[in-house]
Design a protein around this motif. Structure first.
Motif, PDB file in Angstrom:
ATOM      1  N   SER A 185     -14.189   3.080  10.522  1.00  9.95           N
ATOM      2  CA  SER A 185     -14.272   1.717  10.013  1.00  9.95           C
ATOM      3  C   SER A 185     -15.605   1.436   9.317  1.00  9.95           C
ATOM      4  N   ASP A 213      -0.683   0.281  10.146  1.00 12.65           N
ATOM      5  CA  ASP A 213      -0.911   1.648   9.690  1.00 12.65           C
ATOM      6  C   ASP A 213       0.062   1.985   8.564  1.00 12.65           C
ATOM      7  N   LYS A 228      -3.719   5.143   6.248  1.00 14.86           N
ATOM      8  CA  LYS A 228      -4.680   4.070   5.994  1.00 14.86           C
ATOM      9  C   LYS A 228      -4.390   2.957   6.992  1.00 14.86           C
ATOM     10  N   ARG A 229      -5.421   2.580   7.732  1.00 16.67           N
ATOM     11  CA  ARG A 229      -5.260   1.497   8.706  1.00 16.67           C
ATOM     12  C   ARG A 229      -5.812   0.205   8.128  1.00 16.67           C
ATOM     13  N   MET A 230      -4.962  -0.793   8.083  1.00 17.22           N
ATOM     14  CA  MET A 230      -5.385  -2.130   7.675  1.00 17.22           C
ATOM     15  C   MET A 230      -4.835  -3.102   8.724  1.00 17.22           C
ATOM     16  N   ASN A 231      -4.037  -4.059   8.320  1.00 18.12           N
ATOM     17  CA  ASN A 231      -3.392  -4.919   9.300  1.00 18.12           C
ATOM     18  C   ASN A 231      -2.327  -4.147  10.053  1.00 18.12           C
ATOM     19  N   ASN A 281     -11.428   3.653   7.371  1.00 20.33           N
ATOM     20  CA  ASN A 281     -10.199   3.667   8.183  1.00 20.33           C
ATOM     21  C   ASN A 281      -9.073   4.403   7.478  1.00 20.33           C
ATOM     22  N   ILE A 303      -6.202  -2.077  -1.122  1.00 20.24           N
ATOM     23  CA  ILE A 303      -6.687  -1.411   0.081  1.00 20.24           C
ATOM     24  C   ILE A 303      -8.122  -1.776   0.420  1.00 20.24           C
ATOM     25  N   VAL A 341       0.855  -1.187   0.000  1.00 18.77           N
ATOM     26  CA  VAL A 341       0.000   0.000   0.000  1.00 18.77           C
ATOM     27  C   VAL A 341       0.889   1.233   0.000  1.00 18.77           C
TER      28      VAL A 341
END
Length: 113
Positions: free
Chosen positions: A52, A101, A96-99, A32, A27, A1
């Protein structure tokens, strides 16, 4: 990302700017994701984000002046900043927050007369 922020610059008090943050990679959604800023000598703080569930959240200091929006087709989140104040001067970052930041490189916003 990868996140690419743009749109910063020098503006007078009361002026406006529009920041863009384009996301590339996998993404899934623009939830988030949002904007943070760090002023000289201060900690990084939340400015405006999509939560979220896709709702918006703003720092009290920018409510009524800043608007976060997005273009899902372009994987891009925007920050429309109006009635800018001296205290809005900062480096603005998108996240962007996923697994984990993911942070973009910042874009400098300078509000000065």
């Amino acid at each position: 990302v990868q996140l690419q922020a743009s749109g910063g610059g020098l503006v007078q008090p009361g002026g406006s700017l529009r920041l863009s943050c384009a996301a590339s990679g996998t993404i899934f959604s623009l939830n988030n994701m949002g904007w943070y800023r760090q002023a000289p000598g201060k900690q990084r703080e939340l400015v405006a984000v999509f939560t979220s569930v896709g709702s918006t959240s703003y720092a009290d200091s920018v409510k009524g002046r800043f608007t976060i929006s997005r273009d899902n087709a372009k994987n891009t989140v925007y920050l429309e900043m109006n009635n800018l104040k001296l205290e809005d001067t900062a480096v603005y970052y998108c996240k962007k927050r996923m697994n984990m930041d993911y942070w973009g490189k910042g874009t400098l916003v300078t509000v000065s007369s």
